[in-house]
Write an enzyme that holds these catalytic residues in place. Structure first.
Site, PDB file in Angstrom:
ATOM      1  CE  LYS A 100       0.951  14.432  -3.420  1.00  0.00           C
ATOM      2  NZ  LYS A 100       0.849  13.101  -2.796  1.00  0.00           N
ATOM      3  N   GLY A 161       2.872   3.477  -2.555  1.00  0.00           N
ATOM      4  CA  GLY A 161       2.539   2.326  -1.735  1.00  0.00           C
ATOM      5  C   GLY A 161       3.413   1.109  -1.933  1.00  0.00           C
ATOM      6  CB  ALA A 187       5.083   7.947  -4.247  1.00  0.00           C
ATOM      7  N   GLY A 188       6.844   5.853  -2.473  1.00  0.00           N
ATOM      8  CA  GLY A 188       7.816   4.786  -2.627  1.00  0.00           C
ATOM      9  C   GLY A 188       8.728   4.538  -1.449  1.00  0.00           C
ATOM     10  CG  ASN A 209      -0.548   8.001   3.999  1.00  0.00           C
ATOM     11  OD1 ASN A 209      -1.622   8.222   3.449  1.00  0.00           O
ATOM     12  ND2 ASN A 209      -0.515   7.535   5.224  1.00  0.00           N
ATOM     13  CB  THR A 210       1.996   3.463   2.222  1.00  0.00           C
ATOM     14  OG1 THR A 210       1.005   4.045   1.375  1.00  0.00           O
ATOM     15  CG2 THR A 210       1.694   1.993   2.389  1.00  0.00           C
TER      16      THR A 210
END
Length: 259
Positions: A100, A161, A187-188, A209-210
């Site tokens: 990635k 994040g 993301a997001g 992830n977050t």
């Protein structure tokens, strides 16, 4: 559910998860297992997968024999650093070539530096890597990355994040419509409904992830995300009913009513 195919390999899960920001490797393992993910991404600059002898090794709890390890270039701000990082990852993972790519523009927003991303993608593809690439939600850039040879395009839903969810569904829809490689939101995403909405638009998968790691209960959130991705994909395949201001035809027929 139909399978996700990336670089010629099939996966039954369309949820990809990161391995950072957890309390410890034990919690990482539990959350990943609960998510059902088969691809897990690892920040080579932040996580030990063998480059630091004597330190806990993530691969001891997430075995490459069970998961596809996806090394990423989180923390890189230039094409040169990103390429160097993935060269190291290939050595550590015995020639592993699915990676990635992300090249960041600044440490505050973590927005992608598209110029450096394009340069790094060209180099990595020429070096034989199979590149999944984090990018903005610009449809033109997404197509350029595909034409370079990236095996998957991964536009952001909102900033890394941020948990703000999908802010520009129209651009994402254009990217999906024009793509001939998998499109995964990266993301997001903040909660399960964000994941479902992205999948309902036709995304091939989601990397997060977050949203899991920073939840009050990461393992439970991993379970929720797994179900949301499945539900969103099924809704997309089923095809939603048209939106209307009102319906002239009631859901129950009026003909043949008594009296």
């Amino acid at each position: 559910m139909d399978e996700l195919i990336i670089a010629g390999k099939s996966y039954s899960s369309r949820l990809l998860v990161g391995t950072g920001k957890y309390a410890d490797f034990g919690q990482t393992r539990e959350a990943v297992e609960e998510s059902g993910a088969e691809i897990v991404t690892v920040a080579i600059r932040r996580t030990n997968i063998g480059q630091n002898s004597g330190e806990p090794n993530l691969l001891d709890v997430l075995s490459p024999s069970r998961y596809t390890i996806l090394p990423n270039t989180a923390g890189c701000y230039s094409a040169r650093d990103a390429v160097r990082t993935l060269m190291l990852a290939r050595e550590l993972l015995d020639g592993h070539d699915l990676v990635k790519l992300e090249v960041l523009g600044d440490p505050k927003t973590l927005y992608p530096n598209i110029v450096e991303t394009l340069e790094a993608a060209r180099t990595l593809v020429m070096e034989g890597f199979k590149v999944m690439v984090y990018t903005s939600d610009d449809p033109i850039v997404a197509k350029q990355l595909e034409e370079i040879g990236c095996v998957a395009v991964m536009p952001l839903a909102s900033l890394i994040g941020s948990g703000m969810g999908l802010l520009n569904p129209w651009n994402l829809s254009i990217i999906i419509e024009n793509a001939e490689v998998p499109v995964l939101v990266d993301a997001g995403v903040g909660t399960a409904s964000d994941a479902a909405i992205a999948m309902e638009l036709g995304c091939d998968g989601i990397l997060m992830n977050t949203a899991i790691a920073q939840a009050r209960n990461p393992v439970l959130m991993a379970s929720a995300m797994k179900k949301a991705v499945i539900a969103g994909r099924e809704a997309y395949l089923a095809g939603r009913m048209p939106k209307k201001h009102y319906s002239a035809s009631p859901s129950s027929p009026t003909s043949g009513l008594i009296g």
